[in-house]
Design a protein around this motif. Sequence first.
Motif, PDB file in Angstrom:
ATOM      1  N   GLN A 144      10.553  11.594  -6.153  1.00  0.00           N
ATOM      2  CA  GLN A 144      10.623  10.726  -4.982  1.00  0.00           C
ATOM      3  C   GLN A 144      11.880  10.952  -4.156  1.00  0.00           C
ATOM      4  O   GLN A 144      11.934  10.581  -2.969  1.00  0.00           O
ATOM      5  CB  GLN A 144      10.595   9.257  -5.424  1.00  0.00           C
ATOM      6  N   SER A 145      12.866  11.570  -4.743  1.00  0.00           N
ATOM      7  CA  SER A 145      14.215  11.604  -4.183  1.00  0.00           C
ATOM      8  C   SER A 145      14.284  12.041  -2.727  1.00  0.00           C
ATOM      9  O   SER A 145      14.945  11.399  -1.894  1.00  0.00           O
ATOM     10  CB  SER A 145      15.096  12.518  -5.038  1.00  0.00           C
TER      11      SER A 145
ATOM     12  N   PHE B 225       0.833  -1.203   0.000  1.00  0.00           N
ATOM     13  CA  PHE B 225       0.000   0.000   0.000  1.00  0.00           C
ATOM     14  C   PHE B 225       0.870   1.256   0.000  1.00  0.00           C
ATOM     15  O   PHE B 225       0.638   2.193  -0.780  1.00  0.00           O
ATOM     16  CB  PHE B 225      -0.909   0.003   1.227  1.00  0.00           C
ATOM     17  N   SER B 226       1.872   1.295   0.874  1.00  0.00           N
ATOM     18  CA  SER B 226       2.717   2.482   0.977  1.00  0.00           C
ATOM     19  C   SER B 226       3.528   2.706  -0.299  1.00  0.00           C
ATOM     20  O   SER B 226       3.712   3.846  -0.733  1.00  0.00           O
ATOM     21  CB  SER B 226       3.658   2.372   2.185  1.00  0.00           C
ATOM     22  N   GLN B 227       3.984   1.623  -0.922  1.00  0.00           N
ATOM     23  CA  GLN B 227       4.738   1.763  -2.171  1.00  0.00           C
ATOM     24  C   GLN B 227       3.844   2.307  -3.272  1.00  0.00           C
ATOM     25  O   GLN B 227       4.254   3.194  -4.049  1.00  0.00           O
ATOM     26  CB  GLN B 227       5.323   0.412  -2.580  1.00  0.00           C
ATOM     27  N   ALA B 228       2.615   1.797  -3.355  1.00  0.00           N
ATOM     28  CA  ALA B 228       1.684   2.270  -4.376  1.00  0.00           C
ATOM     29  C   ALA B 228       1.309   3.733  -4.151  1.00  0.00           C
ATOM     30  O   ALA B 228       1.218   4.516  -5.103  1.00  0.00           O
ATOM     31  CB  ALA B 228       0.423   1.397  -4.379  1.00  0.00           C
ATOM     32  N   LEU B 229       1.101   4.105  -2.888  1.00  0.00           N
ATOM     33  CA  LEU B 229       0.769   5.495  -2.583  1.00  0.00           C
ATOM     34  C   LEU B 229       1.964   6.401  -2.861  1.00  0.00           C
ATOM     35  O   LEU B 229       1.796   7.520  -3.374  1.00  0.00           O
ATOM     36  CB  LEU B 229       0.347   5.625  -1.124  1.00  0.00           C
ATOM     37  N   PHE B 230       3.155   5.942  -2.551  1.00  0.00           N
ATOM     38  CA  PHE B 230       4.378   6.710  -2.807  1.00  0.00           C
ATOM     39  C   PHE B 230       4.514   7.009  -4.299  1.00  0.00           C
ATOM     40  O   PHE B 230       4.828   8.137  -4.698  1.00  0.00           O
ATOM     41  CB  PHE B 230       5.579   5.905  -2.305  1.00  0.00           C
ATOM     42  N   GLU B 231       4.268   6.006  -5.118  1.00  0.00           N
ATOM     43  CA  GLU B 231       4.375   6.186  -6.562  1.00  0.00           C
ATOM     44  C   GLU B 231       3.222   7.010  -7.119  1.00  0.00           C
ATOM     45  O   GLU B 231       3.368   7.681  -8.140  1.00  0.00           O
ATOM     46  CB  GLU B 231       4.427   4.814  -7.237  1.00  0.00           C
ATOM     47  N   LYS B 232       2.058   6.953  -6.458  1.00  0.00           N
ATOM     48  CA  LYS B 232       0.938   7.789  -6.891  1.00  0.00           C
ATOM     49  C   LYS B 232       1.242   9.261  -6.630  1.00  0.00           C
ATOM     50  O   LYS B 232       0.994  10.122  -7.485  1.00  0.00           O
ATOM     51  CB  LYS B 232      -0.333   7.376  -6.154  1.00  0.00           C
ATOM     52  N   TRP B 233       1.763   9.557  -5.452  1.00  0.00           N
ATOM     53  CA  TRP B 233       2.065  10.947  -5.090  1.00  0.00           C
ATOM     54  C   TRP B 233       3.293  11.487  -5.826  1.00  0.00           C
ATOM     55  O   TRP B 233       3.329  12.648  -6.216  1.00  0.00           O
ATOM     56  CB  TRP B 233       2.291  11.034  -3.590  1.00  0.00           C
ATOM     57  N   PHE B 234       4.296  10.635  -6.004  1.00  0.00           N
ATOM     58  CA  PHE B 234       5.566  11.065  -6.596  1.00  0.00           C
ATOM     59  C   PHE B 234       5.901  10.111  -7.741  1.00  0.00           C
ATOM     60  O   PHE B 234       6.455   9.029  -7.527  1.00  0.00           O
ATOM     61  CB  PHE B 234       6.672  11.077  -5.543  1.00  0.00           C
ATOM     62  N   ALA B 235       5.557  10.509  -8.930  1.00  0.00           N
ATOM     63  CA  ALA B 235       5.562   9.590 -10.075  1.00  0.00           C
ATOM     64  C   ALA B 235       6.949   9.305 -10.635  1.00  0.00           C
ATOM     65  O   ALA B 235       7.151   8.280 -11.285  1.00  0.00           O
ATOM     66  CB  ALA B 235       4.660  10.150 -11.179  1.00  0.00           C
TER      67      ALA B 235
ATOM     68  N   THR C 258      11.190   5.443   1.342  1.00  0.00           N
ATOM     69  CA  THR C 258      12.020   6.645   1.209  1.00  0.00           C
ATOM     70  C   THR C 258      12.582   6.750  -0.202  1.00  0.00           C
ATOM     71  O   THR C 258      12.806   5.738  -0.879  1.00  0.00           O
ATOM     72  CB  THR C 258      13.201   6.615   2.201  1.00  0.00           C
ATOM     73  N   GLY C 259      12.822   7.986  -0.635  1.00  0.00           N
ATOM     74  CA  GLY C 259      13.496   8.228  -1.900  1.00  0.00           C
ATOM     75  C   GLY C 259      14.995   8.066  -1.761  1.00  0.00           C
ATOM     76  O   GLY C 259      15.527   7.913  -0.656  1.00  0.00           O
TER      77      GLY C 259
END
Length: 251
Positions: A117-118, A102-112, A136-137
């Motif tokens: 992401q850095s 879930f967190s990985q998918a949300l991370f990629e949704k917010w920071f494409a 983390t980026g």
Amino acid sequence: MKQLFNQIFRIKKYLISLALPLLMVILGSCVLSAPALATGVYQIPDLTTKDPQWVIDQGEVISRINEGKISSTFEDLAKQTGNEVRFVTIRRLDYGETPESFSQALFEKWFATPEAQSHQTLLVLDTVTNGIAIVTGDESKSLLTDSIAESVADETIGVPLRDGNKYNQAFLDASDRLAAVLAGEADPGPPEVVETVQVEGTFTKAEETDQGNATAWVVGLLIAATVIPMATYYIYQINQPSPDEQQEKSS
């Protein structure tokens, strides 16, 4: 007297016709209430430049005062270093989802992109299982190493949660520790653990969650076993002829 009986009979049929849809709605809500609480990534709002939203507390476990303190800490960190941290709490994961996925998918949704992401860090907590995941980026990871991130999840947050679900303390301590580490300061480390004799744990395990889901379905089936015969009886009653009709048929 016959007119009175007929009037009572019509009122009875009307009340039964109103009660049947209500019973079906109650049954449906009882059976479907547990899955409806699940949260998917698509239900988390997008970030905006006007409102960066440092804390999204859908699990409703952080007080407004402490949410303000955490947001202020992360806002200052972003202004001073460019590193950003966000906390997200949810009530329940979708079936087959884990805090990590879930967190990985949300991370990629917010920071494409990798560039976006850095300098980002995302911490997600599922309040049903108290499962925690941190993403983390690349630039942030140079300061917030995997070992520190694991310690934040298992100790800084995990210890207060195991000691009575102290969510506010857990997130305040985690925000202070993450802010210090991502500002390039020395890691303050996890909180000191005081050994206590614990008769019964307060940490919700995945097995208990599964048992809770099974209980919800059993309750729903029991309600269905009660409501469906009642509904059948009501329908039967509605279709019964009035006293006048019965008299006409008999004659």
